[in-house]
Design a protein around this motif. Structure first.
Motif, mmCIF file in Angstrom:
data_model
loop_
_atom_site.group_PDB
_atom_site.id
_atom_site.type_symbol
_atom_site.label_atom_id
_atom_site.label_comp_id
_atom_site.label_asym_id
_atom_site.label_seq_id
_atom_site.Cartn_x
_atom_site.Cartn_y
_atom_site.Cartn_z
ATOM 1 N N THR A 89 -2.006 -0.153 -12.753
ATOM 2 C CA THR A 89 -1.579 -1.342 -12.003
ATOM 3 C C THR A 89 -0.578 -2.158 -12.819
ATOM 4 N N GLU A 94 0.834 -1.203 0.000
ATOM 5 C CA GLU A 94 0.000 0.000 0.000
ATOM 6 C C GLU A 94 0.869 1.254 0.000
ATOM 7 N N TYR A 115 -4.267 5.900 -11.776
ATOM 8 C CA TYR A 115 -4.288 6.296 -10.369
ATOM 9 C C TYR A 115 -3.280 7.425 -10.140
ATOM 10 N N VAL A 161 -5.004 -1.026 -3.376
ATOM 11 C CA VAL A 161 -5.657 0.034 -4.155
ATOM 12 C C VAL A 161 -7.001 0.404 -3.536
#
Length: 303
Positions: free
Chosen positions: A23, A8, A62, A42
């Motif tokens: 990703t 994370e 992201y 995520v």
């Protein structure tokens, strides 16, 4: 920031380094990260409001949200955050619900539900555009719509305020007219005259006289003056008084305005000294009053 695990934290820090991260790109850089760890990380980051997600050409991108900005969107769920981030990206232009649907690829019912939630939390607001009155645009609650959306000071409730525009335009013209010719009308100004008004001077006059109760800018006044120029009531020119003036520099403040005489009411002959000379009928080439010794012409042509 509080991270649950190393994956994370690593994903967030990687997002923070660039303008966007998929990703797949993260897996290329860190092949040891498992699909399960990636999904959990995520989702956790989205829930905490540490990252935001955009959809570009069908691919999820992201981006990291800085610590000081993460509090507001931290309570949003995935779909709500996607809608919120897309609205935020539209800045003060706002975004139409149809465009919101195409950018997020979410179902219309989902978008409506997210918008209701965001409005209830006072995070976004619905506005109307003067260009597209039938469209409802959404933007962040704290932003002020752009002039392109509201129409600026000339519009009230998405309607052009014709009386207000006409009132201001007439006031601008009258002020320029008073500064364009001598009060005694004995002669026109010489070429050295530098007191023709600029847009800034017209704005100061409008605000000092409280002709407008709405805050105006120099650009607003320039728009009105341009209308008068197109109508042939005034003319615009550069008031160049410095021999070292460089035309490569920004010259917006050098534009000044002069009223054009009404050709129907007055003769163009009045634009030269002879037109207003009190002894013109006695002027002859060889007489005591003659063009060669004319004081009016000497003053007018002294440049």
């Amino acid at each position: 920031m509080d991270f649950s695990n190393d994956t994370e934290k690593l994903f967030y820090e990687t997002c923070l380094k660039g303008d966007g991260l998929t990703t797949q790109e993260f897996n290329t850089q860190y092949p040891d990260a498992t699909a399960k760890d990636m999904a959990l990380s995520v989702n956790a980051l989205l829930t905490k409001g540490f990252i935001e997600v955009f959809q570009v050409r069908g691919e999820l991108i992201y981006k990291a949200i800085k610590k000081e900005e993460s509090g507001k969107s931290g309570s949003l769920m995935g779909e709500e955050q996607l809608v919120y981030n897309t609205i935020r990206a539209s800045a003060n232009e706002g975004i139409w619900t149809k465009h919101l649907k195409s950018k997020t690829n979410l179902h219309e019912a989902v978008i409506k539900r997210c918008l209701r939630t965001l409005e209830h939390k006072a995070m976004v607001k619905a506005i109307k555009s003067v260009k597209y009155p039938t469209r409802k645009l959404y933007m962040l609650m704290e932003l002020t719509p752009s002039v392109e959306v509201t129409g600026g000071p000339w519009f009230t409730d998405q309607e052009l305020d014709v009386d207000f525009v006409e009132q201001l335009t007439n006031a601008c013209y009258k002020f320029v007219l008073t500064k364009s010719f001598p009060r005694d009308n004995s002669c026109i100004f010489t070429t050295e005259h530098t007191a023709y008004p600029s847009a800034q001077m017209v704005l100061k006059y409008i605000m000092d006289k409280r002709i407008s109760q709405v805050d105006l800018s120099v650009d607003d006044i320039t728009m009105l003056l341009d209308v008068l120029v197109y109508d042939g009531k005034i003319e615009r020119f550069l008031n160049v008084v410095d021999d070292n003036w460089d035309d490569e520099e920004d010259t917006d403040t050098d534009w000044v305005y002069k009223a054009v005489r009404d050709k129907k009411a007055e003769s163009a002959w009045q634009d030269c000294p002879c037109g207003v000379c009190p002894v013109a009928e006695f002027c002859t080439e060889s007489g005591p009053i003659n063009p060669a010794g004319c004081n009016y012409y000497a003053k007018w042509l002294d440049f």
